[in-house]
Every structure is written in structure tokens, then in C-alpha cells.
Design a protein around this motif. Structure first.
Motif, mmCIF file in Angstrom:
data_model
loop_
_atom_site.group_PDB
_atom_site.id
_atom_site.type_symbol
_atom_site.label_atom_id
_atom_site.label_comp_id
_atom_site.label_asym_id
_atom_site.label_seq_id
_atom_site.Cartn_x
_atom_site.Cartn_y
_atom_site.Cartn_z
ATOM 1 N N ARG A 145 33.984 -6.514 -11.636
ATOM 2 C CA ARG A 145 35.315 -5.925 -11.439
ATOM 3 C C ARG A 145 35.791 -5.204 -12.712
ATOM 4 O O ARG A 145 36.438 -4.164 -12.636
ATOM 5 N N ILE A 146 35.446 -5.772 -13.865
ATOM 6 C CA ILE A 146 35.772 -5.110 -15.139
ATOM 7 C C ILE A 146 34.873 -3.887 -15.310
ATOM 8 O O ILE A 146 35.343 -2.796 -15.645
ATOM 9 N N TYR A 147 33.590 -4.062 -15.080
ATOM 10 C CA TYR A 147 32.615 -2.978 -15.226
ATOM 11 C C TYR A 147 32.978 -1.783 -14.348
ATOM 12 O O TYR A 147 32.838 -0.628 -14.759
ATOM 13 N N LEU A 148 33.458 -2.051 -13.147
ATOM 14 C CA LEU A 148 33.816 -0.983 -12.223
ATOM 15 C C LEU A 148 35.161 -0.343 -12.547
ATOM 16 O O LEU A 148 35.567 0.617 -11.895
ATOM 17 N N GLY A 149 35.873 -0.881 -13.544
ATOM 18 C CA GLY A 149 37.116 -0.278 -14.013
ATOM 19 C C GLY A 149 38.340 -0.590 -13.183
ATOM 20 O O GLY A 149 39.370 0.077 -13.318
ATOM 21 N N VAL A 150 38.264 -1.621 -12.345
ATOM 22 C CA VAL A 150 39.401 -1.942 -11.474
ATOM 23 C C VAL A 150 40.185 -3.177 -11.933
ATOM 24 O O VAL A 150 41.223 -3.489 -11.353
ATOM 25 N N HIS A 151 39.679 -3.867 -12.976
ATOM 26 C CA HIS A 151 40.377 -5.042 -13.493
ATOM 27 C C HIS A 151 40.240 -5.162 -15.000
ATOM 28 O O HIS A 151 39.237 -4.726 -15.579
ATOM 29 N N TYR A 152 41.247 -5.787 -15.581
ATOM 30 C CA TYR A 152 41.199 -6.197 -16.984
ATOM 31 C C TYR A 152 40.552 -7.579 -17.041
ATOM 32 O O TYR A 152 40.558 -8.313 -16.043
ATOM 33 N N PRO A 153 40.039 -7.967 -18.201
ATOM 34 C CA PRO A 153 39.457 -9.312 -18.333
ATOM 35 C C PRO A 153 40.420 -10.432 -17.947
ATOM 36 O O PRO A 153 40.004 -11.392 -17.290
ATOM 37 N N THR A 154 41.691 -10.333 -18.326
ATOM 38 C CA THR A 154 42.621 -11.413 -17.978
ATOM 39 C C THR A 154 42.862 -11.504 -16.475
ATOM 40 O O THR A 154 43.170 -12.584 -15.965
ATOM 41 N N ASP A 155 42.698 -10.403 -15.750
ATOM 42 C CA ASP A 155 42.801 -10.452 -14.286
ATOM 43 C C ASP A 155 41.713 -11.354 -13.717
ATOM 44 O O ASP A 155 41.957 -12.157 -12.816
ATOM 45 N N THR A 156 40.513 -11.190 -14.247
ATOM 46 C CA THR A 156 39.388 -11.978 -13.735
ATOM 47 C C THR A 156 39.430 -13.419 -14.248
ATOM 48 O O THR A 156 39.055 -14.333 -13.516
ATOM 49 N N ILE A 157 39.897 -13.612 -15.466
ATOM 50 C CA ILE A 157 40.029 -14.981 -15.993
ATOM 51 C C ILE A 157 41.030 -15.763 -15.152
ATOM 52 O O ILE A 157 40.776 -16.909 -14.757
ATOM 53 N N PHE A 158 42.162 -15.145 -14.847
ATOM 54 C CA PHE A 158 43.157 -15.837 -14.039
ATOM 55 C C PHE A 158 42.637 -16.062 -12.623
ATOM 56 O O PHE A 158 42.889 -17.108 -12.016
ATOM 57 N N GLY A 159 41.889 -15.091 -12.071
ATOM 58 C CA GLY A 159 41.274 -15.268 -10.761
ATOM 59 C C GLY A 159 40.300 -16.435 -10.749
ATOM 60 O O GLY A 159 40.226 -17.190 -9.781
ATOM 61 N N THR A 160 39.561 -16.591 -11.851
ATOM 62 C CA THR A 160 38.639 -17.719 -12.000
ATOM 63 C C THR A 160 39.394 -19.045 -11.942
ATOM 64 O O THR A 160 39.008 -19.968 -11.215
ATOM 65 N N ILE A 161 40.460 -19.125 -12.697
ATOM 66 C CA ILE A 161 41.266 -20.347 -12.747
ATOM 67 C C ILE A 161 41.916 -20.628 -11.394
ATOM 68 O O ILE A 161 41.858 -21.758 -10.887
ATOM 69 N N LEU A 162 42.508 -19.613 -10.789
ATOM 70 C CA LEU A 162 43.196 -19.788 -9.506
ATOM 71 C C LEU A 162 42.237 -20.229 -8.406
ATOM 72 O O LEU A 162 42.505 -21.198 -7.685
ATOM 73 N N GLY A 163 41.119 -19.535 -8.276
ATOM 74 C CA GLY A 163 40.140 -19.896 -7.243
ATOM 75 C C GLY A 163 39.585 -21.293 -7.448
ATOM 76 O O GLY A 163 39.427 -22.068 -6.493
ATOM 77 N N SER A 164 39.294 -21.631 -8.693
ATOM 78 C CA SER A 164 38.747 -22.957 -9.013
ATOM 79 C C SER A 164 39.750 -24.056 -8.694
ATOM 80 O O SER A 164 39.402 -25.066 -8.058
ATOM 81 N N LEU A 165 40.991 -23.866 -9.128
ATOM 82 C CA LEU A 165 42.024 -24.889 -8.875
ATOM 83 C C LEU A 165 42.291 -25.088 -7.390
ATOM 84 O O LEU A 165 42.455 -26.227 -6.931
ATOM 85 N N CYS A 166 42.332 -23.998 -6.629
ATOM 86 C CA CYS A 166 42.575 -24.129 -5.187
ATOM 87 C C CYS A 166 41.478 -24.951 -4.527
ATOM 88 O O CYS A 166 41.761 -25.825 -3.698
ATOM 89 N N SER A 167 40.231 -24.709 -4.898
ATOM 90 C CA SER A 167 39.126 -25.479 -4.320
ATOM 91 C C SER A 167 39.195 -26.948 -4.726
ATOM 92 O O SER A 167 38.995 -27.830 -3.898
ATOM 93 N N ILE A 168 39.483 -27.209 -5.986
ATOM 94 C CA ILE A 168 39.566 -28.598 -6.461
ATOM 95 C C ILE A 168 40.705 -29.340 -5.767
ATOM 96 O O ILE A 168 40.535 -30.480 -5.322
ATOM 97 N N ILE A 169 41.854 -28.687 -5.621
ATOM 98 C CA ILE A 169 43.010 -29.317 -4.974
ATOM 99 C C ILE A 169 42.695 -29.638 -3.513
ATOM 100 O O ILE A 169 42.954 -30.755 -3.040
ATOM 101 N N ILE A 170 42.142 -28.680 -2.796
ATOM 102 C CA ILE A 170 41.805 -28.915 -1.387
ATOM 103 C C ILE A 170 40.748 -30.004 -1.267
ATOM 104 O O ILE A 170 40.823 -30.883 -0.415
ATOM 105 N N TYR A 171 39.748 -29.977 -2.136
ATOM 106 C CA TYR A 171 38.674 -30.972 -2.107
ATOM 107 C C TYR A 171 39.230 -32.385 -2.324
ATOM 108 O O TYR A 171 38.818 -33.325 -1.654
ATOM 109 N N ILE A 172 40.170 -32.508 -3.231
ATOM 110 C CA ILE A 172 40.756 -33.824 -3.541
ATOM 111 C C ILE A 172 41.647 -34.323 -2.397
ATOM 112 O O ILE A 172 41.603 -35.488 -2.038
ATOM 113 N N PHE A 173 42.431 -33.431 -1.812
ATOM 114 C CA PHE A 173 43.450 -33.863 -0.867
ATOM 115 C C PHE A 173 43.072 -33.782 0.603
ATOM 116 O O PHE A 173 43.830 -34.232 1.474
ATOM 117 N N ILE A 174 41.916 -33.228 0.919
ATOM 118 C CA ILE A 174 41.513 -33.191 2.348
ATOM 119 C C ILE A 174 40.337 -34.120 2.548
ATOM 120 O O ILE A 174 39.459 -34.247 1.824
#
Length: 174
Positions: A145-174
Motif C-alpha cells: 500500500r505504501i509502495y503503490l503510493g496510496v498510504h503513509y506508513p502510519t496508515d498501515t501501522i494503525f491498520g496492523t494494530i486495528l486488525g490485530s486487536l479486532c481478531s484478538i478481541i473476537i477470539y477471546i470473547f466468542i
């Protein structure tokens, strides 16, 4: 606070230029264009449907959990994106040779990276011995996404954190 944000923005642009401009080659142009689709809406929906079908008759909750995780991470990503309103790099920098694959108007957070990490973290929780493969692929989606020029590094870092946390939360609570 403005000084911190200014510093982050400066580093974002520096890293963006290094990845986007200095690493450019025909192989990466093709590879990054291909790998970025792992985080696309079409891939994510297909992945959830296949996961639901494959785990329907088993005792595994994988299909349900990955689907709920994808719904949660997508909703949160879109809410954040609409409220932050960060313009994409190719809009701000004319000299980026961007490939506008799967983009909307705003860049923060990266929806492709969020989706890729939502799927890969859930897969890693269910199949830990293969986690290095899943996380590597998701990391490549973020870099693409950075290489293709459509995102900044912090966009992808935050996406990494958000996606990871959502999976962990669902995994724990379901």
C-alpha cells in the motif's frame, strides 16, 4: 502536540519516498500490485464465505470468528477514516507514480492492511505453527500500500494494530 504530529508526518513522508521511489522496479510493480489484493474487500468477503462453509459442519468457530472480526475491523476502520479525513499521499505529492488500486478518498487507516491483519491474526490464533506465513503476507500487503503510493506508513501501522486487536478481541470473547 503539533510538534509530535509534524515529526510523525515528516517521517511518514521520508519512509514513503524511500519505499515508493527508491525501491521501484518492474518486478515489485507487478508483485505489489498482486499482493495488495489480499487485503481487498473482494478477497476478504470471499475468505469469510469460504471459511464459514468449510467450518459449518465442524466444531471449529473459525468461520464465525473471522467473519465477526472482519465486520468489526471494517466498521471501525471506516468510522476512523471518515472522521480523520487524511488525504492519500498521491493527492498531496504530484511526483508519486501511484497505482490507485482499491482506493477511496481517505487513507487513515489502511483498510487493506486492516483486513489482511484481521484475517492473518485470526488464522494465527487457530493455526499458530503457520503464523509466520500469515503475518508475512499481511506485512507485505501493508508495504504494498505504501509502495503503490496510496498510504503513509502510519496508515498501515494503525491498520496492523486495528486488525490485530479486532481478531484478538473476537477470539477471546466468542
Amino acid at each position: 502536540m503539533n510538534k509530535i504530529l509534524s515529526h510523525i508526518q515528516k517521517n511518514d513522508v521520508t519512509i514513503l519516498r524511500i519505499i515508493h521511489c527508491k525501491a521501484k522496479c518492474s518486478f515489485l510493480d507487478k508483485f505489489m500490485t498482486l499482493i495488495t489484493y489480499i487485503g481487498s474487500t473482494t478477497f476478504g468477503i470471499s475468505f469469510c464465505i469460504i471459511s464459514l462453509i468449510l467450518t459449518l459442519s465442524s466444531k471449529s468457530n473459525f468461520g464465525i470468528e473471522v467473519t465477526f472480526s472482519m465486520i468489526l475491523s471494517t466498521l471501525l476502520s471506516n468510522i476512523i477514516k471518515i472522521n480523520v479525513n487524511r488525504l492519500r499521499p498521491y493527492v498531496k505529492f504530484d511526483n508519486l507514480n501511484a497505482k490507485k488500486i482499491g482506493v477511496d478518498k481517505y487513507s487513515f487507516p489502511s483498510g487493506h492492511t486492516t483486513s489482511a491483519f484481521t484475517m492473518s491474526v485470526m488464522l494465527s490464533l487457530f493455526f499458530p505453527s503457520l503464523s509466520w506465513i500469515f503475518i508475512t503476507l499481511s506485512t507485505l500487503v501493508g508495504i504494498s500500500r505504501i509502495y503503490l503510493g496510496v498510504h503513509y506508513p502510519t496508515d498501515t501501522i494503525f491498520g496492523t494494530i486495528l486488525g490485530s486487536l479486532c481478531s484478538i478481541i473476537i477470539y477471546i470473547f466468542i
